[in-house]
Write a protein that holds these residues in place. Structure first.
Motif, PDB file in Angstrom:
ATOM      1  N   ARG A 167      -0.192   3.881  -3.493  1.00  0.00           N
ATOM      2  CA  ARG A 167      -1.602   3.700  -3.861  1.00  0.00           C
ATOM      3  C   ARG A 167      -2.467   4.899  -3.482  1.00  0.00           C
ATOM      4  N   GLY A 168      -2.332   5.380  -2.247  1.00  0.00           N
ATOM      5  CA  GLY A 168      -3.166   6.494  -1.816  1.00  0.00           C
ATOM      6  C   GLY A 168      -2.912   7.736  -2.638  1.00  0.00           C
ATOM      7  N   ASP A 169      -1.639   8.026  -2.930  1.00  0.00           N
ATOM      8  CA  ASP A 169      -1.301   9.188  -3.761  1.00  0.00           C
ATOM      9  C   ASP A 169      -1.813   9.000  -5.185  1.00  0.00           C
ATOM     10  N   MET A 185      -4.432   7.292  -6.100  1.00  0.00           N
ATOM     11  CA  MET A 185      -5.882   7.469  -6.111  1.00  0.00           C
ATOM     12  C   MET A 185      -6.240   8.954  -6.155  1.00  0.00           C
ATOM     13  N   GLN A 186      -5.496   9.803  -5.423  1.00  0.00           N
ATOM     14  CA  GLN A 186      -5.764  11.238  -5.447  1.00  0.00           C
ATOM     15  C   GLN A 186      -5.528  11.812  -6.845  1.00  0.00           C
ATOM     16  N   ASP A 214     -17.968   4.602  -1.172  1.00  0.00           N
ATOM     17  CA  ASP A 214     -16.839   4.115  -1.966  1.00  0.00           C
ATOM     18  C   ASP A 214     -17.331   3.247  -3.122  1.00  0.00           C
ATOM     19  N   GLU A 242       0.818  -1.212   0.000  1.00  0.00           N
ATOM     20  CA  GLU A 242       0.000   0.000   0.000  1.00  0.00           C
ATOM     21  C   GLU A 242       0.850   1.260   0.000  1.00  0.00           C
ATOM     22  N   ARG A 243       1.989   1.224   0.674  1.00  0.00           N
ATOM     23  CA  ARG A 243       2.768   2.435   0.910  1.00  0.00           C
ATOM     24  C   ARG A 243       3.956   2.606  -0.016  1.00  0.00           C
ATOM     25  N   TRP A 298      -6.654  -0.312  -6.246  1.00  0.00           N
ATOM     26  CA  TRP A 298      -6.311  -1.164  -5.102  1.00  0.00           C
ATOM     27  C   TRP A 298      -6.126  -2.621  -5.490  1.00  0.00           C
TER      28      TRP A 298
END
Length: 797
Positions: free
Chosen positions: A750-752, A754-755, A571, A425-426, A773
């Motif tokens: 992943r989080g970045d 998605m943004q 979501d 994830e990171r 994801w």
């Protein structure tokens, strides 16, 4: 020569069975045990040992015990001739003792005759002897062990030179082969086996010329290139140079993508057993699908006396029955024999005993010597004796039963799987494929650990309830077992989750979405229909990720009493078709004014992607802005217009500074924000977020060690052409093309990612969902159309 291999056996510190050695080393299992020996100066000396063999056995008895385990798995027929490969006479093993070991192993195999060969390359002489004598069949066993004070002391007395690479630790192991003359259907075949005495041994420092091994490679029969090599190229400098120089001279013999496997690099040096064990691992790798079927294999080894030997083989088709094939690219369930998991049945206490028993640890007693004002010195010995170079320290031994070893391996792999899930994830997307492959290696090792694998997994899971990532690992591993036992285990674990464990729920839903199992959708439906909110949220998230929800089900979930379920529904809305997303607009507008902060941002984010005017209420309505808090900054990134620049700069300048706000400010990219970002670099709590925001705005202009250096960033800013009216991204004027380049760079986690995807969808008006994801391969495929559309919009922002 045509000898078919019909039986294999293997044991070492890495495992009890052949299958263990195919899958456990790939997962870096089992976990290392403390070094069992201690040097005269008190420092530990590592010797790998099979912890499931009693540690109090004499060295000859230990060799017999190891050989017995390998022979019992290979199952030679009674009356077969037996060839035994043992070390040359040495410390603790005189010739008479070695003869006795060979005789005892012959009794174990019920052999009609026995012959003894010496050294790691002895097996290749043995194969040539079997072929030359016309034996219809034969069994071969090779065994060696350094788990003895005298043998360890001999190694300590001759350390490697100061310019040599570090030597692999010594270990022990045994391998067994059963061969029959002729070709057998589906069985691997040995086509050639030869040896030659070469220059350079373990007992001299003669320069290596690699002439002997080069000659042996030149004598290989013509045919398809060799695809896989099993040998000793990573054991020490002698063997590494011998192999590298020989293959450089005979490069045409090898496939362009040939790869090598060195079992000893994973478990330690196994001496005279190395040749047999290399052959066993080679054919086992074909049986279990790690190597392509019908591929040409080469095994080689170098004995202590300088004898070089090799064997050429061809792998047969993967055998049915107990053959377990490795996972490729994604997790899926496989059928393996399993014992049932009882909800109340832990693993036996002796099977899961930890290396250190905390209950018996007395901290006061441990601290007493340090607190004693006048500690007593140790009494002097009555007579002065010379300390041995190496001694076995019983307190450092960690003997286990076979089942306890498997329990440790399952626990180790489950822990590693959880860590890999977090890293997945990171980590930047470019490294995720490798992480996912390592995750699958852990799953393979858990599935390969025997009938009680699911029981061991359940026990370990119960001992690590608090970590959400252990739930990710536990769910992923459990759903890799075919059948209803895995489904029931996951269902019971979810039933025990407290309703406030939203982080655990997200990890479980993600793990289910990554799995392939016949019972998966029935589990998802059962969870979706549960009376418990957390189960409904997991079921909803999973079914949405797999495209198995109807619009009516999502719509109903918007009015669920649980905010966790409503969050999953919001979501899920983002993953629907464009027509479905538009149909949800009235419900989304209503939810914006009533949801809590996190869910309200989910609503506003979806409205911004849809291009709905209600998303801009956060810029105009103080009540909505107050509800969203710092998330308004993210909305400026998604829905802000050029005329909003002054208001956005004012918002980022007056809000209480948090990491979330700084990261949003970096994506907004206004030069007016730079002074505040520089100020935050000196704040320990905000410096990392400020450095990341500056990197997003100005690009990766600094090395990692200078990322939080305000002076260095001032130099970067001074060299950048700034226009107060232009937003920046990666040091360039903002445009969808620049954001697309960010996504394609592989630098984003992943989080970045998605943004950035949300940003592009909102700016381009593209409602097609882009899941980020899933597996890396799927993410890259789903990104491609969006990035292509962004590049076609060059210059727009």
């Amino acid at each position: 020569m045509t000898l078919s291999v019909v039986g294999l056996g293997l044991c070492s510190p890495a495992g009890v069975l052949v299958r263990d050695h195919v899958f456990f080393p790939r997962a870096n299992a089992p976990p290392p045990a403390p070094a069992p020996f201690v040097l005269a100066n008190g420092r530990p000396f590592q010797v790998g040992y099979a912890r499931f063999v009693p540690p109090d056995l004499d060295l000859p008895d230990r060799l017999v015990a190891l050989g017995r385990i390998a022979l019992e798995e290979a199952r030679p027929a009674p009356g077969m001739p037996l060839v035994v490969c043992l070390p040359a006479p040495c410390e603790g093993l005189p010739a008479a003792v070695l003869d006795d070991v060979a005789s005892r192993l012959a009794a174990v195999a019920a052999s009609s005759r026995v012959e003894r060969f010496t050294g790691a390359a002895g097996v290749f002489d043995a194969l040539a002897r079997i072929d030359a004598h016309g034996w219809p069949d034969a069994a071969i066993v090779g065994v060696d062990s350094f788990f003895h004070a005298d043998r360890a002391a001999a190694l300590v007395a001759r350390p490697p030179g100061p310019f040599e690479p570090a030597r692999l630790w010594p270990a022990e192991g045994a391998g067994a082969l059963v061969v029959v003359r002729g070709t057998r259907k589906d069985a691997p075949t040995i086509l050639m086996s030869k040896t030659a005495l070469g220059r350079g041994t373990d007992d001299d420092d003669e320069p290596v010329d690699a002439a002997a091994l080069t000659s042996l490679l030149g004598e290989l029969p013509e045919g398809a290139p060799i695809q896989v090599v099993f040998g000793q190229d990573r054991v020490d400098a002698l063997r590494s140079r011998e192999w590298e120089w020989s293959t450089a001279r005979q490069a045409s013999r090898f496939h362009a993508e040939a790869f090598g496997v060195c079992l000893e690099a994973e478990i330690g040096q196994v001496g005279a057993a190395a040749g047999v064990m290399a052959l066993v691992v080679a054919f086992a790798s074909v049986r279990h699908g790690v190597c392509p079927p019908d591929s040409r294999l080469l095994a080689w080894a170098l004995s202590r006396d300088g004898t070089r030997g090799l064997a050429l083989g061809v792998g047969g088709d993967s055998a049915p029955g107990d053959a377990l094939h490795p996972l490729e690219e994604r997790a899926r369930a496989r059928a393996v024999p399993l014992d049932s998991v009882s909800p109340d049945e832990p693993s036996p206490a002796e099977d899961v005993a930890s290396a250190f028993d905390e209950a018996t640890f007395d901290p006061d007693a441990a601290l007493a010597p340090a607190n004693d004002i006048l500690p007593l010195e140790r009494p002097l010995p009555e007579s002065i004796t010379k300390s041995p170079l190496v001694r076995l320290d019983p307190e450092r031994l960690r003997p286990v039963s076979r089942e306890a070893l498997y329990a440790e391996i399952v626990s180790h792999c489950a822990e590693t799987l959880a860590g890999m899930g977090k890293a997945r994830e990171r980590s930047p997307l470019r490294g995720v494929r490798d992480i996912e492959q390592r995750m699958l290696h852990q799953v393979d090792a858990i599935v390969a650990s025997g009938r009680r694998a699911l029981i061991h997994l359940a026990t370990d899971w119960a001992e690590h309830q608090e970590d959400p990532w252990r739930w990710f690992g536990g769910t992923t591993a459990a759903m890799a077992f075919e059948g209803d036992e895995a489904r029931r285990l996951v269902s019971r674990k979810i039933d025990a989750l407290p309703d406030e464990a939203d982080a655990h729920a997200r990890r479980v839903a993600e793990a289910l979405a990554l799995s392939e199992h016949a019972e998966l959708f029935s589990l998802g439906r059962a969870l979706h229909a549960s009376a418990r909110p957390i189960a409904r949220a997991i079921g909803l998230s999973f079914l949405a990720a797999r495209g198995a929800l109807a619009d009516e089900e999502v719509q109903r979930a918007f009015s669920d009493v649980s905010p966790l379920v409503r969050a999953a529904a919001l979501d899920a809305c983002a993953a629907r078709s464009p027509a479905s997303q538009r149909a949800f607009v009235p419900a989304l507008r209503s939810a914006l004014l009533v949801e809590d902060r996190a869910n309200a941002f989910r609503v506003a984010r979806q409205l911004a992607i849809l291009g709905d005017v209600e998303a801009r209420r956060a810029f105009e309505d103080p009540a909505v802005a107050a509800r969203l808090g710092a998330y308004v900054g993210d909305l400026y990134v998604l829905a802000g217009r050029p005329e909003d620049a002054a208001a956005a700069d004012n918002f980022f300048g007056r809000q209480t500074t948090t990491p979330v706000l700084l990261l949003a400010a970096g994506r907004w990219g206004s030069p007016a924000i730079l002074p505040r970002l520089l100020q935050c670099l000196v704040d320990e709590d905000l410096s990392f977020a400020a450095a990341e925001a500056l990197t997003v705005m100005l690009g990766p202009a600094l090395p990692p060690e200078e990322m939080r250096d305000a002076g260095a960033w001032r130099s970067v800013i001074a060299s950048t052409r700034l226009d107060a009216s232009k937003r920046l991204r990666r040091g360039l004027p903002f445009s969808p093309t620049v954001v697309a380049d960010e996504c394609a760079s592989g630098d984003l986690a992943r989080g970045d990612l998605m943004q950035r995807v949300d940003e592009l969808r909102a700016r381009l008006g593209r409602l097609e969902p882009v899941p980020v994801w899933g597996y890396a391969t799927d993410v890259e495929a789903s990104l491609a159309p969006l990035l292509r559309a962004a590049r076609e919009m060059k210059g727009k922002g």
